[in-house]
Design an enzyme around this catalytic site. Structure first.
Site, PDB file in Angstrom:
ATOM      1  N   LYS A  24      39.883  42.287  33.316  1.00 41.85           N
ATOM      2  CA  LYS A  24      39.958  41.154  32.385  1.00 41.85           C
ATOM      3  C   LYS A  24      40.443  41.662  31.037  1.00 41.85           C
ATOM      4  O   LYS A  24      39.821  42.541  30.431  1.00 41.85           O
ATOM      5  CB  LYS A  24      38.589  40.490  32.243  1.00 41.85           C
ATOM      6  CG  LYS A  24      38.619  39.236  31.372  1.00 41.85           C
ATOM      7  CD  LYS A  24      37.296  38.517  31.368  1.00 41.85           C
ATOM      8  CE  LYS A  24      37.371  37.233  30.550  1.00 41.85           C
ATOM      9  NZ  LYS A  24      36.092  36.503  30.538  1.00 41.85           N
TER      10      LYS A  24
ATOM     11  N   ASP B 151      29.714  27.250  27.587  1.00 37.00           N
ATOM     12  CA  ASP B 151      30.943  26.791  28.253  1.00 37.00           C
ATOM     13  C   ASP B 151      30.693  26.726  29.766  1.00 37.00           C
ATOM     14  O   ASP B 151      31.484  27.204  30.568  1.00 37.00           O
ATOM     15  CB  ASP B 151      32.104  27.735  27.931  1.00 37.00           C
ATOM     16  CG  ASP B 151      33.447  27.101  28.216  1.00 37.00           C
ATOM     17  OD1 ASP B 151      33.490  25.880  28.469  1.00 37.00           O
ATOM     18  OD2 ASP B 151      34.464  27.820  28.208  1.00 37.00           O
TER      19      ASP B 151
END
Length: 487
Positions: free
Chosen positions: A123, A228
């Site tokens: 990532k 989120d």
């Protein structure tokens, strides 16, 4: 969109990586790093740094820029990627890079593999995209700082996400297992499954819904809120096991807007299940009903935790109980009261003894009277002497003050006086200027200091050459005037 091409990575030399690292070090204090500073940090032989910088610009690992008369270089995301991948390869964590499997507003996700062939997830945080430029308003990565580059913000986001992944995975929460972190990149184990946004049908809808709500509650019990929690950040496999991803924006339950973010996470799941799976339920958790068991937000310093909560957490971890501390304070107060009572009794006993002595000796009143008069005269003499001493001290202090005032008004002082008065901060100079005049003087002094600093930065040669040109132009003008007059 930042291109991620690692083909050039295998051909880069040690000197080129040395220049990249030196440029990264220079960007700690400079937005644009001059080539001279990069060469001094890299310390390469035969001055080969400038040629290497030209090659790195062609590879698009760095960029040449000039602003406000300053020329230099700064790193791009591609160069930052190369530095992170080189450290991963030295750690034997990443051996090869595969396809891109995910794109977000803050990061890109790739398949990576180690030397033995096991697949991992790489990532790369890429803050600063046009779709999400309000990072400084939405996140508190900078804390008290005001300005920073996007590369530094990406590094902070990766560091925070890695710490959250490590803490939650150690406590058995369903998150990917983190393997390594460097700069703006994180390597974690590959999770089998699909994003919930790509799943059209679930066999046990109610069961999956309750699992998701339980995961929200488990996070709140640790003192954290995801922030989120939606269908894009939830992975589900064929056995309907859930994994939570994307954690850098997590906040503490003691945040001032914690209830709003908690309700927003819950409503995201409810609306998605109603929209995609036609499932609606009134069973939902509330933040006020949840009790925190472990303070992970305090350990990780999540956004919103306060000092009071940290102090409470530290007091809970101590071996001593607060009851023992209170017992000690009460006992000390009682002892103080007993001591005060004893002192009062002693004073009363002394007064009684004195009254008894006065009653026993009535015959010696005359002698006592003489003694008393002698003592009174002595006391008066002592008072007069003390008053004389005070008057002398006041005169000395007045004379010292006059000397200090006179010295403060002198335009020039001796060197010895300057050395002595250098550390005396209580000496003030009296002026008849108004506040506006004082402010103007202060501003003028600050302007002079700035001019000196600018001259030091740019160099005195520029100003010397300018003065020479001005003098030469004046001489030429005088010569021309003389010639015209002769004609």
């Amino acid at each position: 969109m930042v291109k991620f091409d690692v083909r050039q990575l295998r051909y880069l030399s040690r000197e080129e990586f040395r220049c990249l690292v030196s440029l990264e070090m220079g960007m700690k204090n400079h937005e644009i790093v001059p080539s001279e500073l990069i060469a001094s940090i890299a310390n390469l032989r035969h001055g080969g740094c400038f040629k290497i910088l030209r090659d790195l610009v062609q590879y698009k690992l760095i960029r040449y820029d000039h602003r406000n008369g300053i020329r230099g270089y700064h790193l791009t995301y591609a160069g930052y990627d190369y530095l992170a991948l080189r450290s991963f390869s030295n750690q034997n964590v990443v051996y090869s890079i595969g396809n891109k499997i995910g794109v977000g507003k803050e990061s890109d996700i790739y398949i990576a593999a180690s030397e033995d062939g096991t697949q991992h997830v790489l990532k790369l945080h890429r803050l600063g995209r046009i779709c999400f430029r309000k990072v400084k308003e939405k996140r508190d990565y900078l804390k008290r700082r005001k300005n920073a580059s996007w590369l530094y913000l990406s590094r902070l986001a990766a560091e925070r996400e890695f710490s959250f992944l490590k803490a939650l995975h150690d406590r058995g929460y369903p998150v990917p297992e983190p393997l390594s972190w460097n700069r703006h990149a994180i390597v974690m184990k590959l999770v089998p499954g699909y994003p919930l946004s790509q799943v059209n049908h679930i066999t046990n809808t109610a069961k999956v819904y309750t699992k998701l709500m339980q995961l929200i509650v488990r996070l709140a019990q640790m003192g954290l809120i995801h922030g989120d929690y939606n269908e894009f950040n939830l992975m589900i496999d064929d056995k309907e096991r859930i994994t939570v991803i994307d954690l850098p924006q997590m906040i503490s339950t003691s945040h001032e807007n914690a209830e709003y973010y908690f309700d927003r996470d819950v409503e995201c799941i409810r609306t998605w299940f109603k929209k995609r799976y036609d499932f609606d339920s009134d069973d939902r958790p509330y933040l006020s009903d949840i009790v925190c068991d472990t303070k992970v937000d305090v350990e990780m310093k999540a956004s919103g935790y306060s000092r009071d909560i940290k102090d409470d957490f530290e007091n809970m971890t101590l071996n001593k109980s607060p009851d023992d501390m209170w017992e000690g304070e009460d006992s000390s107060e009682e002892e103080n009261e007993e001591n005060e009572d004893d002192e009062e009794e002693e004073v009363e006993g002394e007064r009684e003894d004195l009254s008894e002595e006065e009653e026993e000796c009535p015959e010696g009143e005359e002698n006592g009277g003489e003694d008393k008069q002698g003592s009174l005269s002595a006391e008066k003499e002592g008072v007069t002497t003390s008053e004389d001493e005070k008057s002398e001290e006041e005169e000395e202090s007045d004379s010292d003050d006059e000397e200090i005032k006179n010295k403060s008004y002198l335009p020039h002082r001796d060197k010895e006086v300057q050395k002595k008065s250098a550390h005396q901060f209580t000496v003030y100079q009296k002026t008849n200027l108004s506040k506006d005049d004082i402010k103007k003087k202060v501003r003028a002094n600050e302007a002079k200091k700035r001019l000196k600093q600018n001259r030091i930065k740019k160099g005195e040669k520029y100003y010397i050459n300018r003065e020479k040109r001005a003098a030469a132009s004046e001489i030429k003008g005088a010569d021309s005037w003389i010639k015209t007059k002769e004609i």
